[in-house]
Design a protein around this motif. Structure first.
Motif, short mmCIF file in Angstrom:
data_model
loop_
_atom_site.label_atom_id
_atom_site.label_comp_id
_atom_site.label_asym_id
_atom_site.label_seq_id
_atom_site.Cartn_x
_atom_site.Cartn_y
_atom_site.Cartn_z
N GLU A 420 0.92 -1.15 0.05
CA GLU A 420 0.02 -0.07 -0.07
C GLU A 420 0.97 1.46 0.07
N TYR A 421 2.15 1.01 0.17
CA TYR A 421 3.08 2.25 0.23
C TYR A 421 4.33 1.78 -0.23
N ILE A 422 5.14 2.92 -0.45
CA ILE A 422 6.67 2.57 -0.77
C ILE A 422 7.41 3.52 0.28
N TYR A 423 8.67 2.83 0.78
CA TYR A 423 9.22 3.32 2.05
C TYR A 423 10.72 3.29 1.62
N THR A 424 11.56 4.09 2.48
CA THR A 424 12.95 4.07 2.24
C THR A 424 13.66 2.89 3.20
N THR A 425 14.78 2.59 2.47
CA THR A 425 15.40 1.34 3.37
C THR A 425 16.66 2.21 4.04
N GLN A 426 17.40 1.13 4.64
CA GLN A 426 18.75 1.35 5.34
C GLN A 426 19.62 1.96 4.31
N GLY A 427 20.58 2.83 4.51
CA GLY A 427 21.65 3.35 3.67
C GLY A 427 22.76 2.71 4.14
N ASP A 428 24.03 2.67 3.59
CA ASP A 428 25.38 2.45 4.13
C ASP A 428 25.66 3.39 5.23
N LEU A 429 25.35 4.68 5.14
CA LEU A 429 25.40 5.72 6.06
C LEU A 429 24.32 6.41 6.39
N ASP A 430 24.24 6.93 7.43
CA ASP A 430 22.76 7.82 7.68
C ASP A 430 22.75 9.17 6.91
N SER A 431 23.80 9.34 6.53
CA SER A 431 23.87 10.65 5.32
C SER A 431 23.88 10.25 4.16
N ASP A 432 23.40 9.23 3.71
CA ASP A 432 23.25 8.92 2.26
C ASP A 432 21.97 9.52 1.98
N TYR A 433 21.48 9.83 0.58
CA TYR A 433 20.15 10.25 0.20
C TYR A 433 19.83 9.08 -0.59
N GLU A 466 4.70 10.79 5.03
CA GLU A 466 4.70 10.85 6.52
C GLU A 466 6.28 10.23 6.64
N THR A 467 6.93 11.06 7.48
CA THR A 467 8.23 10.82 8.06
C THR A 467 8.28 10.68 9.52
N GLN A 468 9.28 9.37 9.80
CA GLN A 468 9.36 9.02 11.30
C GLN A 468 10.82 9.06 11.29
N HIS A 490 10.82 21.24 1.21
CA HIS A 490 11.28 20.11 1.72
C HIS A 490 10.94 20.23 3.09
N TRP A 491 10.94 19.22 3.94
CA TRP A 491 10.47 18.89 5.34
C TRP A 491 11.49 18.36 6.29
N SER A 492 11.55 19.02 7.46
CA SER A 492 12.63 18.36 8.42
C SER A 492 11.97 17.96 9.65
N LYS A 497 1.14 12.35 8.79
CA LYS A 497 0.56 12.04 7.48
C LYS A 497 -0.14 13.31 6.60
N GLN A 498 0.21 13.56 5.67
CA GLN A 498 -0.11 14.60 5.28
C GLN A 498 -0.05 14.61 3.52
N SER A 499 -0.78 15.49 2.81
CA SER A 499 -0.69 15.64 1.26
C SER A 499 -0.17 16.92 1.06
N TYR A 500 0.61 16.83 -0.24
CA TYR A 500 1.08 17.93 -0.87
C TYR A 500 0.78 18.05 -2.46
N SER A 501 0.54 19.08 -3.04
CA SER A 501 0.14 19.39 -4.41
C SER A 501 1.11 20.22 -4.98
N TYR A 502 1.74 20.18 -6.29
CA TYR A 502 2.59 21.12 -6.99
C TYR A 502 2.01 21.25 -8.32
N LEU A 503 1.94 22.48 -8.65
CA LEU A 503 1.14 22.83 -9.93
C LEU A 503 2.33 22.96 -11.12
#
Length: 789
Positions: A420-433, A466-468, A490-492, A497-503
C-alpha cells in the motif's frame, strides 16, 4: 715505476643514466655513483639508444643491456607512461590550490579549498570556492592522458583542460565533463609533444543549501613521457599474475592482496572484503537494519507474498554472537516470508493481463484498476499517472542511493515497495540520500480545457507522505527541467501523514525526485559552522577538566601587517581578520576563523621598530611570530599567538582556599582567598566571609582547672583512706607478734588473729586519743626499723 690502485665498484655502488639529447637525437649512457665525491673507477660512457626509443606496455628499459625487458609478476609498466593510482598523499608533481572567484564576497578564504587525497582516489572541495588540481609533464613524443572520474552532482562545474608552452588551452567545448550516472566514467585526451600542463578544476554553486557531493578522480595515466627503467609494484588490493602486465587487476569481493601480489588471497569465513581491498574485515553480526521487506510481483495466480531480503552485498554474519543491537545477544536471522495473498488491483489507468500483470489502457479508454472501458461519447480520458498500489516499482520510476563518498558497494536500492505504500530502506551511511525519481514524458491538457486561455495550470502532481525520524532527517521534493533543477519543497524532522500538491506550469519539467536523508551529522558539506565559545580540556596527568569561555573573543578582529616590498619595489601589506568563535564561520575553519587579503598601497607606513608587532584590541593581544617575517615562513601558512586573559581556564573551587580566624569573644570568621599565582579567570566567584559561634580558650582553661582541682582532692581523699586502713593492719600485726613472743616456737591460737567485735572501734579510739598525727608517723618509723637480736 709507479702505479695507482683505483677502487673497485660493485653493481650497487652506481646506477646508469642518459645524458640530454643532442641536436641529432643522440645521447650517451653514463654511470652515476650512488655516493658523492666518487668519480674514478666507474664504467666508461657508452653510446645510448636514440631519444625516440621506447619500450612497449608491460616492459621496462634495462639500462645495463639497453634492451626492453618484461615486468615480472606482481608489477606493471606503461612503457613510456606514468600512472597514479595510489592517493594516500599528494603525488610528487601535483599541485592543488583554491581560489575565490566571487568578486562580491572578497572576504571568503579559499586557501584550504583544495583537492584531498582519499586513498584510492582524490576528492575535490565541496564549498563555494574554485579548486584546481594541476600536473606538468614534458612529453618526448605525442601521447595521451586518461583518467576515471565520478561526477554525480550537477551543482558543481567540473572542467578538464590542457595548456601548452604558449598557455593555449584545449577546445572549450570538450573541457566540460559530463555528469556520472552511477559509476566511474573514463575520459581520454590526446597530448602533443613538448610541455603540457593538465588542469582539473571544480566550482560549486549551492541551489538548496544541502550537502554537495565532490568530484572524484582516480587512475590517472599519461603516455609519451621518457623511458621507464623500472616496473611498479601492484598496490594492495590488486595483482598481476603474468609477466609483462601493463596494469594490475583488482581483487574480487571477499579476497585481498598485499603490495606486489601475483594472486589474491581468499578471506576467512568470518571475514569479508570489498572488491579491490588490501585486507579483510571481520563480519559484524546481522541486525534488523541489514534486511528489508517487500512484496513480490503478482504471479500467474494473482497472488503476492511479503518477503524479507538481505541488503546486497551482504557482509553481516548470522552466527556471530555478542551483538548489542538485539536483546538476544546474538545475530538476527532473516524472518520467514509471509503467507500468499491476493494481489491488489492495478493502479488506475491499468488493467490486469493474463499473466496477472498490469498494462496501461489503450487510447480512448480508462479504468479504475480492473478492466479498461471505452470513454462515453462526447468525453475523453484524462491522461495521467495514479499510483495507489505498490507491488512493483513502476516502469517510469527509479530508486537509487546517493552517497557523499564513493563506495564500491553494488547497493542501489533506496526505496522498496510494500503493497500500500513505498518506503526508504537503510543506507550504508545515515547521511546517504535515498532517491526516488519519476520521469514524465510530457503534458497534454484535455481538449475541453485546452481552449481556456486563462488557465495557467498545465498539470498537477500530488502525493501523501509521512516521515518518522530519530535525528535531523530531511525529505526533499525537487523538480527537474531540461536546463535546471529546483528544490520545490522540503520537510525536516518527523511529520504527520499529510498531502502535498505542486502545480506544473511549464512543459519543460520532465521529472520529479524525492530525496530522503536520515541525518546530516556525517556530512562535511555545510558551508558554515558555529562554535558556542566554550571548550573543555582534560588537564595534564588526567586531573580535573579545565573549562574555557571565549565569549569575550567572539567578535572578529581586523588588523594588518607592516609594509613589505616586492622585488620590484612595490609596497604591499597583509590584512587579517580573526574571529575565534561565537558566530557563523565559513567552511575553511570552525574553531579559528582566519583569513587574509592581499593588497597594495602607495601610502607611507612607519617602519617597524621591533621584530615582533603586538596589535592590541581591548584585552586581546595578537603576537605575530618572530621566527619568520610577518608570522609566515612560506607565505601560505601564517602563525599567530593570541595572548589574552581569557586563555586562562574558568575559576573553580580548586582555585581558592579558606582561612579560618581565631575565636574572639565567641565569634570565628572564615575568609576565602585565591591561590597564588592566580591562573584562572571568570568562573565561580569567591564565597563571602562566613561567621560562626565558637568557644574561647579561657572557658576551656577554667573548665580544666576546676576538673583538675576536683580530681586532686578526690585522689588525696582516696590516698588517706587507704593509708588509714594500712595503719590499722600494721597495728594488729604488731600486737599479734608481741603476743607470740612470750612463747617461742609456738604459734598463737587460731582465734587470737580474729578481730573481736568492737575491737576496731576501741583501737581507733586509743589511736586517736593517745597519739597525734606526727607522733604516729614517728612511731611507725621506729616500728618498721629492723630489730637486733
Amino acid at each position: 715505476a709507479w702505479s695507482v690502485a683505483f677502487p673497485s665498484f660493485s653493481l650497487s655502488d652506481y646506477h646508469f643514466e642518459y645524458t640530454d639529447c643532442d641536436v641529432l637525437g643522440s645521447r650517451w649512457r653514463v654511470a652515476v655513483p650512488n655516493k658523492p665525491d666518487t668519480c674514478t673507477g666507474l664504467p666508461d660512457p657508452v653510446k645510448g639508444t636514440q631519444c625516440t626509443f621506447s619500450c612497449s606496455e608491460g616492459e621496462f628499459l634495462d639500462m645495463r643491456s639497453q634492451e626492453c625487458q618484461k615486468c615480472s609478476g606482481g608489477t606493471y609498466s606503461l612503457g613510456t607512461g606514468v600512472a597514479f593510482d595510489e592517493w594516500d598523499s599528494m603525488p610528487a608533481g601535483f599541485i592543488s590550490h583554491g581560489m575565490n572567484m566571487n568578486i562580491a564576497d572578497i572576504y571568503t578564504n579559499c586557501s584550504n579549498s583544495t583537492w584531498i587525497p582519499k586513498g584510492d582516489y582524490i576528492a575535490s572541495n565541496i564549498d563555494e570556492c574554485t579548486s584546481t588540481l594541476s600536473y606538468a609533464v614534458s612529453l618526448k613524443k605525442a601521447g595521451t592522458v586518461s583518467f576515471e572520474y565520478f561526477y554525480p552532482d550537477n551543482t558543481i562545474f567540473f572542467e578538464f583542460y590542457v595548456q601548452n608552452d604558449q598557455c593555449e588551452s584545449t577546445d572549450s567545448e570538450g573541457r566540460w565533463m559530463r555528469t556520472s550516472e552511477k559509476d566511474w566514467t573514463p575520459h581520454n585526451l590526446k597530448l602533443n609533444r613538448g610541455n603540457n600542463v593538465l588542469y582539473w578544476r571544480t566550482t560549486s554553486f549551492a541551489l538548496v543549501g544541502s550537502a554537495v557531493k565532490p568530484v572524484l578522480l582516480r587512475n590517472i595515466a599519461i603516455s609519451g613521457v621518457a623511458y621507464t627503467s623500472e616496473c611498479f609494484h601492484c598496490k594492495p588490493g590488486t595483482y598481476s599474475a603474468k609477466p609483462g602486465s601493463a596494469h594490475c587487476t583488482p581483487c574480487p569481493a571477499d579476497s585481498y592482496s598485499n603490495k606486489g601480489a601475483t594472486v589474491c588471497q581468499q578471506c576467512e569465513v568470518d571475514k569479508y572484503a570489498e572488491a579491490g581491498s588490501g585486507s579483510c574485515k571481520r563480519r559484524p553480526a546481522c541486525t534488523t537494519s541489514d534486511y528489508f521487506y517487500t512484496h513480490t510481483p503478482c504471479d500467474s495466480k494473482g497472488q503476492t507474498q511479503l518477503m524479507y531480503k538481505w541488503i546486497e552485498p551482504k557482509i553481516c554474519s548470522e552466527i556471530v554472537e555478542g551483538t548489542v543491537h538485539n536483546s538476544t545477544g546474538g545475530a538476527v536471522k532473516l524472518p520467514a516470508s509471509g503467507q500468499m495473498e491476493t494481489c491488489p488491483p492495478c493502479n488506475p489507468g491499468f488493467s490486469v493481463t493474463n499473466t496477472s500483470g498490469c498494462e496501461p489502457c489503450p487510447h480512448g479508454s480508462y479504468s479504475n484498476g480492473t478492466a479498461c472501458a471505452e470513454c462515453p461519447v462526447g468525453t475523453e480520458p484524462v491522461v495521467g499517472f495514479e499510483y495507489k498500489w505498490w507491488n512493483k516499482m513502476p516502469d517510469n520510476m527509479r530508486s537509487s542511493v546517493y552517497s557523499r563518498e564513493y563506495s564500491d558497494s553494488a547497493r542501489s536500492t533506496g526505496w522498496e515497495v510494500a503493497g500500500e505504500y513505498i518506503y526508504t530502506t537503510q543506507g550504508d551511511l545515515d547521511s546517504d540520500y535515498m532517491m526516488l525519481s519519476l520521469t514524465v514524458p510530457g503534458y497534454r491538457l484535455p481538449h475541453s480545457v485546452a481552449k481556456d486561455d486563462e488557465r495557467s495550470e498545465l498539470s498537477r502532481i500530488s502525493f501523501v507522505f509521512e516521515t518518522q525520524c530519530t535525528a535531523d532527517c530531511t525529505l526533499y521534493f525537487m523538480g527537474y527541467s531540461e536546463r535546471t533543477n529546483d528544490m520545490v519543497e522540503h520537510w525536516s524532522g518527523s511529520t504527520r501523514k499529510q498531502s502535498y500538491s505542486y502545480l506544473v506550469k511549464s512543459n519543460s519539467t520532465v521529472s520529479f525526485t524525492w530525496g530522503f536523508q536520515r541525518t546530516q551529522a556525517y556530512s562535511e558539506a555545510h558551508s558554515a559552522c558555529v562554535s558556542d565559545c566554550r571548550l573543555d580540556l582534560q588537564s595534564t596527568g588526567g586531573g580535573e577538566v579545565l573549562q574555557y569561555d571565549f565569549t569575550p573573543l567572539a567578535n572578529i578582529t581586523s588588523f594588518q601587517s607592516s609594509p613589505r616590498f616586492t622585488s620590484k619595489g612595490l609596497r604591499y601589506f597583509h590584512q587579517f581578520r580573526v574571529g575565534l568563535c561565537g558566530e557563523e564561520v565559513r567552511a575553511d575553519g570552525c574553531i579559528l576563523y582566519l583569513e587574509y587579503t592581499f593588497g597594495q598601497s602607495q601610502n607611507d607606513f612607519p617602519p617597524p621598530t621591533v621584530a615582533r608587532r603586538i596589535l592590541t584590541f581591548d584585552s586581546v593581544f595578537v603576537l605575530l611570530s618572530s621566527k619568520c617575517s610577518e608570522g609566515t615562513c612560506d607565505g601560505c601558512s601564517f602563525h599567530f599567538l593570541w595572548r589574552s586573559l581569557y586563555a586562562c581556564p574558568l575559576c573553580t573551587e580548586s582555585h581558592y582556599r579558606e582561612i579560618v580566624s581565631a575565636c574572639i569573644q565567641g565569634i570565628q570568621r572564615t575568609t576565602y582567598v585565591w591561590q597564588q599565582p592566580l591562573q584562572c579567570t571568570g568562573g565561580v566567584s569567591l564565597p563571602a566571609q562566613t561567621v560562626s559561634a565558637c568557644v574561647t580558650l579561657d572557658f576551656w582553661l577554667k573548665v580544666g582547672v576546676s576538673t583538675g582541682t576536683v580530681a586532686a582532692i578526690l585522689l588525696i581523699s582516696i590516698s588517706c583512706y587507704f593509708w588509714k586502713r594500712t595503719r590499722k593492719l600494721e597495728y594488729k600485726y604488731s600486737k599479734l607478734m608481741m603476743t607470740a613472743g612470750d612463747k617461742e616456737c609456738e604459734l598463737p591460737a587460731a582465734d587470737s588473729c580474729a578481730i573481736m567485735e568492737g575491737e576496731d572501734a576501741e583501737d581507733d579510739l586509743i589511736y586517736l586519743t593517745k597519739k597525734s598525727f606526727f607522733t604516729k608517723i614517728k612511731s611507725f618509723s621506729r616500728e618498721v626499723r629492723p630489730k637486733r637480736w
